[in-house]
Design a protein around this motif. Structure first.
Motif, PDB file in Angstrom:
ATOM      1  N   PRO A 244       0.819  -1.227   0.000  1.00  0.00           N
ATOM      2  CA  PRO A 244       0.000   0.000   0.000  1.00  0.00           C
ATOM      3  C   PRO A 244       0.845   1.266   0.000  1.00  0.00           C
ATOM      4  O   PRO A 244       1.748   1.423   0.829  1.00  0.00           O
ATOM      5  CB  PRO A 244      -0.823  -0.125   1.287  1.00  0.00           C
ATOM      6  CG  PRO A 244      -0.084  -1.102   2.134  1.00  0.00           C
ATOM      7  CD  PRO A 244       0.587  -2.041   1.201  1.00  0.00           C
ATOM      8  N   GLY A 245       0.544   2.152  -0.957  1.00  0.00           N
ATOM      9  CA  GLY A 245       1.211   3.440  -1.013  1.00  0.00           C
ATOM     10  C   GLY A 245       2.609   3.426  -1.574  1.00  0.00           C
ATOM     11  O   GLY A 245       3.298   4.451  -1.554  1.00  0.00           O
ATOM     12  N   ILE A 246       3.058   2.287  -2.098  1.00  0.00           N
ATOM     13  CA  ILE A 246       4.428   2.162  -2.601  1.00  0.00           C
ATOM     14  C   ILE A 246       4.392   2.089  -4.129  1.00  0.00           C
ATOM     15  O   ILE A 246       3.778   1.171  -4.690  1.00  0.00           O
ATOM     16  CB  ILE A 246       5.130   0.916  -2.036  1.00  0.00           C
ATOM     17  CG1 ILE A 246       5.139   0.966  -0.508  1.00  0.00           C
ATOM     18  CG2 ILE A 246       6.544   0.809  -2.588  1.00  0.00           C
ATOM     19  CD1 ILE A 246       5.856   2.180   0.068  1.00  0.00           C
ATOM     20  N   PRO A 247       5.022   3.032  -4.829  1.00  0.00           N
ATOM     21  CA  PRO A 247       5.011   2.985  -6.297  1.00  0.00           C
ATOM     22  C   PRO A 247       5.833   1.826  -6.831  1.00  0.00           C
ATOM     23  O   PRO A 247       6.761   1.345  -6.173  1.00  0.00           O
ATOM     24  CB  PRO A 247       5.626   4.331  -6.689  1.00  0.00           C
ATOM     25  CG  PRO A 247       6.495   4.709  -5.529  1.00  0.00           C
ATOM     26  CD  PRO A 247       5.776   4.188  -4.314  1.00  0.00           C
ATOM     27  N   ASN A 269      12.636   6.475  -4.625  1.00  0.00           N
ATOM     28  CA  ASN A 269      11.177   6.535  -4.852  1.00  0.00           C
ATOM     29  C   ASN A 269      10.357   5.953  -3.714  1.00  0.00           C
ATOM     30  O   ASN A 269       9.270   5.407  -3.942  1.00  0.00           O
ATOM     31  CB  ASN A 269      10.809   5.838  -6.171  1.00  0.00           C
ATOM     32  CG  ASN A 269      11.497   6.465  -7.367  1.00  0.00           C
ATOM     33  OD1 ASN A 269      11.700   7.679  -7.406  1.00  0.00           O
ATOM     34  ND2 ASN A 269      11.865   5.646  -8.329  1.00  0.00           N
ATOM     35  N   LEU A 270      10.862   6.067  -2.496  1.00  0.00           N
ATOM     36  CA  LEU A 270      10.085   5.651  -1.322  1.00  0.00           C
ATOM     37  C   LEU A 270       9.391   6.869  -0.736  1.00  0.00           C
ATOM     38  O   LEU A 270      10.061   7.817  -0.304  1.00  0.00           O
ATOM     39  CB  LEU A 270      10.980   5.012  -0.266  1.00  0.00           C
ATOM     40  CG  LEU A 270      11.285   3.524  -0.378  1.00  0.00           C
ATOM     41  CD1 LEU A 270      12.112   3.077   0.815  1.00  0.00           C
ATOM     42  CD2 LEU A 270      10.023   2.695  -0.488  1.00  0.00           C
ATOM     43  N   PRO A 271       8.055   6.892  -0.700  1.00  0.00           N
ATOM     44  CA  PRO A 271       7.355   8.049  -0.131  1.00  0.00           C
ATOM     45  C   PRO A 271       7.551   8.122   1.378  1.00  0.00           C
ATOM     46  O   PRO A 271       7.900   7.126   2.031  1.00  0.00           O
ATOM     47  CB  PRO A 271       5.890   7.778  -0.487  1.00  0.00           C
ATOM     48  CG  PRO A 271       5.805   6.290  -0.641  1.00  0.00           C
ATOM     49  CD  PRO A 271       7.127   5.856  -1.196  1.00  0.00           C
ATOM     50  N   THR A 272       7.337   9.303   1.937  1.00  0.00           N
ATOM     51  CA  THR A 272       7.446   9.482   3.383  1.00  0.00           C
ATOM     52  C   THR A 272       6.475   8.547   4.097  1.00  0.00           C
ATOM     53  O   THR A 272       5.297   8.471   3.731  1.00  0.00           O
ATOM     54  CB  THR A 272       7.130  10.931   3.764  1.00  0.00           C
ATOM     55  OG1 THR A 272       8.026  11.801   3.069  1.00  0.00           O
ATOM     56  CG2 THR A 272       7.267  11.144   5.262  1.00  0.00           C
ATOM     57  N   PRO A 273       6.923   7.800   5.097  1.00  0.00           N
ATOM     58  CA  PRO A 273       6.019   6.866   5.785  1.00  0.00           C
ATOM     59  C   PRO A 273       4.980   7.621   6.607  1.00  0.00           C
ATOM     60  O   PRO A 273       5.197   8.773   6.995  1.00  0.00           O
ATOM     61  CB  PRO A 273       6.962   6.056   6.678  1.00  0.00           C
ATOM     62  CG  PRO A 273       8.115   6.968   6.929  1.00  0.00           C
ATOM     63  CD  PRO A 273       8.287   7.764   5.666  1.00  0.00           C
ATOM     64  N   PRO A 274       3.850   6.992   6.891  1.00  0.00           N
ATOM     65  CA  PRO A 274       2.828   7.635   7.732  1.00  0.00           C
ATOM     66  C   PRO A 274       3.380   7.942   9.126  1.00  0.00           C
ATOM     67  O   PRO A 274       4.368   7.342   9.567  1.00  0.00           O
ATOM     68  CB  PRO A 274       1.712   6.584   7.791  1.00  0.00           C
ATOM     69  CG  PRO A 274       1.951   5.691   6.613  1.00  0.00           C
ATOM     70  CD  PRO A 274       3.427   5.664   6.403  1.00  0.00           C
ATOM     71  N   ALA A 275       2.736   8.873   9.795  1.00  0.00           N
ATOM     72  CA  ALA A 275       3.152   9.242  11.151  1.00  0.00           C
ATOM     73  C   ALA A 275       3.168   8.021  12.058  1.00  0.00           C
ATOM     74  O   ALA A 275       2.258   7.185  12.019  1.00  0.00           O
ATOM     75  CB  ALA A 275       2.213  10.302  11.721  1.00  0.00           C
ATOM     76  N   GLY A 276       4.224   7.907  12.845  1.00  0.00           N
ATOM     77  CA  GLY A 276       4.344   6.793  13.772  1.00  0.00           C
ATOM     78  C   GLY A 276       4.953   5.543  13.168  1.00  0.00           C
ATOM     79  O   GLY A 276       5.098   4.531  13.861  1.00  0.00           O
TER      80      GLY A 276
END
Length: 343
Positions: A244-247, A269-276
């Motif tokens: 999920p959320g990973i291109p 190309n790793l998006p910023t991880p969700p908080a926590g």
């Protein structure tokens, strides 16, 4: 695999035919493409950047063409427009970086060799790491172009000595000599900085010991030596389908050497991880897993991590980057974002 030669061949072939050959694994077709479009791309870059930066943009564009030839779609436009779009993106990125950090003006290949953090660093530690990166980056930028280019390609672009020689159209022996000379020159520059820090008392101002500084520079030097060695092994971690959320373009490259207790991993190309949550690196030997620490991608989704310890001294049987809560267990979490080998 024969080295890539940036020399004319297949002069009569169309751009599209040359791209098909390049995508099929042939390397000679890059020569005529380079001859046709390198001057145009250089002139475009030179309108906004200095000559050295414009030359590096040209090399970067054709390195991308070489690596991504299989993604070119002639139905969406010509090779000329595709190559110019790549060049435009590189120029914009370079200008954005210079605007954002005018003191050091790092390129996309910013020389970042952070040790794996043990928890969240305090402000003093952050200041120290920032200072260290800036000093190393400045020393790297001061290398003459004939040393900086091959060293940068070997370190930042994950290329072997043979591939660097091919990209720069140089004999292999000359390439190795320039990389070795660049390392020696960089070592000398950083040794001078250590002396200034020790004499000038800058270490106490930053709240660090001179010995820590020397150790950090020694670690950086060993990492450079590792990734420019012809004995180094490298593997590519591919994006896990459905994460999920990973291109799909997310990936990482791990470089290590059996018997050497230092390794380097780059992620892209790793998006910023969700908080926590954090991205955590895991290594497998046999059936046992161990964590190598965390990785914090920058705004472009990129990071370079220097790894040390016994877990990297033997080349791994498996590698994963997971996204999981900060507190972790002894094995990788369920959300694996990139891995090697792929199932």
């Amino acid at each position: 695999m024969r080295p890539m030669r940036l020399v004319p061949s297949g002069r009569d072939a169309s751009d599209e035919e040359l791209l098909r050959q390049l995508a099929a694994g042939q390397q000679d077709p890059l020569g005529p493409l380079y001859s046709r479009y390198a001057p145009l791309i250089f002139n475009l870059a030179a309108q906004s950047l200095d000559r050295v930066a414009a030359e590096e943009i040209v090399q970067d564009v054709f390195l991308t063409v070489w690596r991504r030839a299989d993604t070119f779609d002639p139905e969406r436009g010509t090779f000329r427009s595709w190559a110019l779009q790549i060049a435009h993106n590189r120029i914009v990125n370079e200008l954005r970086q210079r605007s954002r950090r005018p003191r050091t003006a790092p390129s996309d290949d910013a020389f970042e060799l952070d040790a794996v953090p043990d928890g969240e660093p305090d402000p003093a530690e952050r200041a120290w790491r920032t200072y260290q990166r800036e000093v190393v980056q400045a020393a790297f930028d001061e290398l003459p172009p004939h040393q900086r280019q091959p060293l940068g390609l070997a370190f930042f672009e994950d290329l072997t000595h043979e591939q660097v020689a091919a990209v720069l159209n140089l004999p292999l022996g000359t390439t190795k000599s320039r990389i070795r000379a660049g390392l020696q020159r960089l070592r000398g520059k950083l040794a001078m900085v250590v002396a200034v820090v020790a004499v000038g008392g800058l270490a106490s101002v930053l709240g660090v010991r001179v010995q820590q500084w020397r150790s950090a520079l020694d670690r950086d030097e060993r990492a450079l030596t590792l990734v420019t060695s012809s004995d180094t092994q490298s593997v590519r971690l591919e994006a896990v389908p459905g994460a999920p959320g990973i291109p799909a373009t997310a990936h990482a490259v791990y470089r290590g050497q059996t018997g050497v207790s230092i390794a380097v991993m780059t992620v892209s190309n790793l998006p910023t991880p969700p908080a926590g949550q954090v991205y955590r690196i895991w290594v497998r030997h046999g059936s046992g897993w161990a964590t190598l620490g965390t990785v914090e991608p920058d705004e472009r989704g990129s990071a370079r991590i220097l790894l040390e310890g016994p877990d990297v001294a033997a080349f791994p049987d498996g590698l994963e980057v997971t996204r999981e809560p900060s507190a972790t267990g002894p094995t990788p979490g369920e959300t694996v974002v990139v891995r090697w080998p792929t199932p």
